[in-house]
Design a protein around this motif. Structure first.
Motif, mmCIF file in Angstrom:
data_model
loop_
_atom_site.group_PDB
_atom_site.id
_atom_site.type_symbol
_atom_site.label_atom_id
_atom_site.label_comp_id
_atom_site.label_asym_id
_atom_site.label_seq_id
_atom_site.Cartn_x
_atom_site.Cartn_y
_atom_site.Cartn_z
ATOM 1 N N THR A 109 -10.671 -7.153 6.086
ATOM 2 C CA THR A 109 -11.400 -6.579 4.954
ATOM 3 C C THR A 109 -10.689 -5.342 4.426
ATOM 4 O OG1 THR A 109 -13.486 -7.418 5.839
ATOM 5 C CG2 THR A 109 -13.609 -5.645 4.225
ATOM 6 N N LEU A 110 -10.223 -4.490 5.334
ATOM 7 C CA LEU A 110 -9.509 -3.286 4.913
ATOM 8 C C LEU A 110 -8.217 -3.638 4.181
ATOM 9 C CD1 LEU A 110 -9.987 -1.029 8.075
ATOM 10 C CD2 LEU A 110 -11.116 -0.797 5.850
ATOM 11 N N LEU A 111 -7.532 -4.654 4.671
ATOM 12 C CA LEU A 111 -6.300 -5.066 3.994
ATOM 13 C C LEU A 111 -6.603 -5.653 2.614
ATOM 14 C CD1 LEU A 111 -4.373 -6.663 7.002
ATOM 15 C CD2 LEU A 111 -3.900 -4.482 5.885
ATOM 16 N N ASP A 112 -7.698 -6.422 2.510
ATOM 17 C CA ASP A 112 -8.082 -6.948 1.197
ATOM 18 C C ASP A 112 -8.427 -5.824 0.224
ATOM 19 O OD1 ASP A 112 -7.675 -9.506 2.080
ATOM 20 O OD2 ASP A 112 -9.780 -9.867 2.603
ATOM 21 N N VAL A 113 -9.120 -4.804 0.742
ATOM 22 C CA VAL A 113 -9.456 -3.661 -0.120
ATOM 23 C C VAL A 113 -8.192 -2.949 -0.575
ATOM 24 C CG1 VAL A 113 -10.555 -1.394 -0.124
ATOM 25 C CG2 VAL A 113 -11.756 -3.352 0.853
ATOM 26 N N ALA A 114 -7.245 -2.766 0.341
ATOM 27 C CA ALA A 114 -5.999 -2.097 -0.027
ATOM 28 C C ALA A 114 -5.209 -2.916 -1.042
ATOM 29 C CB ALA A 114 -5.158 -1.848 1.225
ATOM 30 N N ARG A 115 -5.232 -4.219 -0.898
ATOM 31 C CA ARG A 115 -4.505 -5.064 -1.851
ATOM 32 C C ARG A 115 -5.184 -5.054 -3.223
ATOM 33 N NH1 ARG A 115 -3.550 -11.205 -0.225
ATOM 34 N NH2 ARG A 115 -2.039 -10.188 1.170
ATOM 35 N N ALA A 116 -6.516 -5.058 -3.238
ATOM 36 C CA ALA A 116 -7.235 -5.091 -4.517
ATOM 37 C C ALA A 116 -7.198 -3.743 -5.243
ATOM 38 C CB ALA A 116 -8.690 -5.509 -4.274
ATOM 39 N N ASP A 117 -7.053 -2.673 -4.498
ATOM 40 C CA ASP A 117 -7.061 -1.330 -5.111
ATOM 41 C C ASP A 117 -5.811 -0.582 -4.663
ATOM 42 O OD1 ASP A 117 -7.632 1.024 -6.320
ATOM 43 O OD2 ASP A 117 -9.395 1.511 -5.100
ATOM 44 N N PRO A 118 -4.699 -0.740 -5.388
ATOM 45 C CA PRO A 118 -3.454 -0.066 -4.991
ATOM 46 C C PRO A 118 -3.558 1.451 -5.045
ATOM 47 C CG PRO A 118 -3.033 -1.839 -6.571
ATOM 48 C CD PRO A 118 -4.503 -1.611 -6.562
ATOM 49 N N ASN A 119 -4.487 1.981 -5.837
ATOM 50 C CA ASN A 119 -4.605 3.432 -5.974
ATOM 51 C C ASN A 119 -5.450 4.068 -4.874
ATOM 52 O OD1 ASN A 119 -3.092 3.340 -8.365
ATOM 53 N ND2 ASN A 119 -4.928 2.835 -9.574
ATOM 54 N N ARG A 120 -5.991 3.272 -3.981
ATOM 55 C CA ARG A 120 -6.836 3.818 -2.929
ATOM 56 C C ARG A 120 -5.974 4.607 -1.942
ATOM 57 N NH1 ARG A 120 -11.974 2.357 -1.396
ATOM 58 N NH2 ARG A 120 -12.588 2.975 0.732
ATOM 59 N N ASP A 121 -6.561 5.639 -1.370
ATOM 60 C CA ASP A 121 -5.828 6.501 -0.439
ATOM 61 C C ASP A 121 -5.381 5.683 0.773
ATOM 62 O OD1 ASP A 121 -4.745 8.524 0.993
ATOM 63 O OD2 ASP A 121 -6.643 9.517 1.481
ATOM 64 N N PRO A 122 -4.070 5.520 0.984
ATOM 65 C CA PRO A 122 -3.618 4.694 2.117
ATOM 66 C C PRO A 122 -3.889 5.352 3.464
ATOM 67 C CG PRO A 122 -1.739 5.712 1.028
ATOM 68 C CD PRO A 122 -2.925 6.019 0.185
ATOM 69 N N ASP A 123 -3.932 6.693 3.496
ATOM 70 C CA ASP A 123 -4.163 7.348 4.784
ATOM 71 C C ASP A 123 -5.526 6.980 5.361
ATOM 72 O OD1 ASP A 123 -1.711 8.536 4.608
ATOM 73 O OD2 ASP A 123 -2.477 10.383 3.696
#
Length: 353
Positions: free
Chosen positions: A140-154
């Motif tokens: 789920t976290l990886l899907d969120v990161a893929r869907a929102d590139p601007n999200r804070d990666p840290d």
């Protein structure tokens, strides 16, 4: 039949030997002779032997059938168990003889085997569920990161790190559980009191974080087993006692002492009241006293299950008793270690709190 033939042979050899062999005078009352006796007695003996043969075969067949009927029921139960039906029981009626004892022992074995298989099935289902949870969260976290590139990666990395750490802890706990269950470990002389002190020192930061006071008391308690597994056992008990305690001002008391043939380790903690029904289920895998909610130090739900397995692997007993004022008393009793043959063993002493 064999006994009848031997008896007739003995009669012929040892008795008829003294009867005269005179065929000229055939009247038995006048002069008994061997030929006349044989002529008169042989048909009767043959008839009796034939009756013995028929009665022996039929009676032996009936008697053998009645005697072996319990074995037939045991064989049917064995075949049913071979095909996976462990719920079948023989329940052999009648007096308590060797067949009844065998059937009762087989029923006991089936009951224990059924309970063990059910426990393993529950364990596999719970382990699959517990392992699936961190993997699903990671996905789920990886899907969120893929869907929102601007999200804070840290933030995502930190959460992935925590989830991955929990999966690693769960896997290591499963490996410890499997290793202890197989009893694939070397046995050494171990002092439970020293292990209790080491576990208390290791978990002191956690106790301070929860506002819990840890006390250790007791005698030197020598046992024989795996130092690593017994340290795991002690650490799990102290960890559970700290985590499942009062919100503030709680106490954990660890005591070790020696009995004539066993050594005993008890861990008492304050906390919420525990019912006997709940205490009886706390050693099941993935069972948590405070439910299935995860906290930072909630563990993976295998703490007491590992304690139970390690205790059983060391031929000991584990007892959980609710305290009247709240909390739990956990008692581990292991066979005492024999003193060294050279007399260099450390004498019993007192542990400082």
């Amino acid at each position: 039949m064999v006994a009848g033939v031997l008896l007739l042979t003995a009669v012929w050899v040892f008795l008829l030997e003294y009867v005269p062999d005179d065929w000229d005078r055939r009247m038995l009352h006048e002069n008994p002779n061997r030929q006349l006796l044989a002529y008169t007695f042989a048909p009767a003996a043959a008839t009796v032997l034939a009756v013995l043969l028929v009665v022996g075969l039929l009676g032996g067949w009936v008697l053998a059938g009645r005697m072996l009927a319990p074995l037939t029921r045991i064989t049917e139960a064995t075949r049913a168990a071979t095909h996976g039906s462990l719920s079948h029981r023989i329940r052999l009626p009648g007096r308590r003889d060797e067949f009844r004892e065998l059937a009762d022992a087989f029923d006991t074995m089936l009951a224990r085997l059924e309970a063990h298989v059910a426990e393993q099935e529950r364990f596999a289902a719970n382990a699959s569920h517990e392992l699936r949870t961190p993997l699903a969260i990671s996905r789920t976290l990886l899907d969120v990161a893929r869907a929102d590139p601007n999200r804070d990666p840290d933030e995502i990395i930190d959460r992935l790190y925590a989830v991955n750490g929990r999966a690693i802890d769960l896997t290591e706990a499963l490996l410890v559980l499997s290793r202890a269950d197989r009893r694939s470990f070397a046995r050494e002389r171990v002092d439970l009191s020293l292990l209790a002190e080491e576990a208390a020192e290791t978990l002191l930061p956690l106790a301070e974080e929860h506002g819990v006071t840890v006390e250790t008391h007791g005698e030197i308690a020598p046992a024989t087993g795996s130092p690593a597994l017994l340290l795991q056992l002690t650490t799990n008990l102290v960890h559970n006692a700290i985590v499942h305690n009062l919100p503030d001002g709680g106490t954990v008391r660890v005591t070790a002492w020696v009995r004539p043939e066993t050594v005993v380790l008890t861990v008492d903690n304050t906390g919420a009241k525990v019912t006997p029904q709940l205490a009886a289920t706390l050693t099941e895998p993935f069972r948590r006293g405070a439910g299935r909610l995860h906290t930072h130090h909630a563990g993976v739900g295998l703490g007491l299950a590992i304690v139970k397995t390690i205790t059983r692997a060391h031929d000991g007993t584990l007892t959980l008793v609710p305290r009247p004022d709240g909390g739990l008393r956990v008692t581990v009793e292991l066979p005492a270690s024999a003193p060294p043959a050279d007399g260099t063993g450390t004498p019993y002493g007192r542990m400082e709190p």
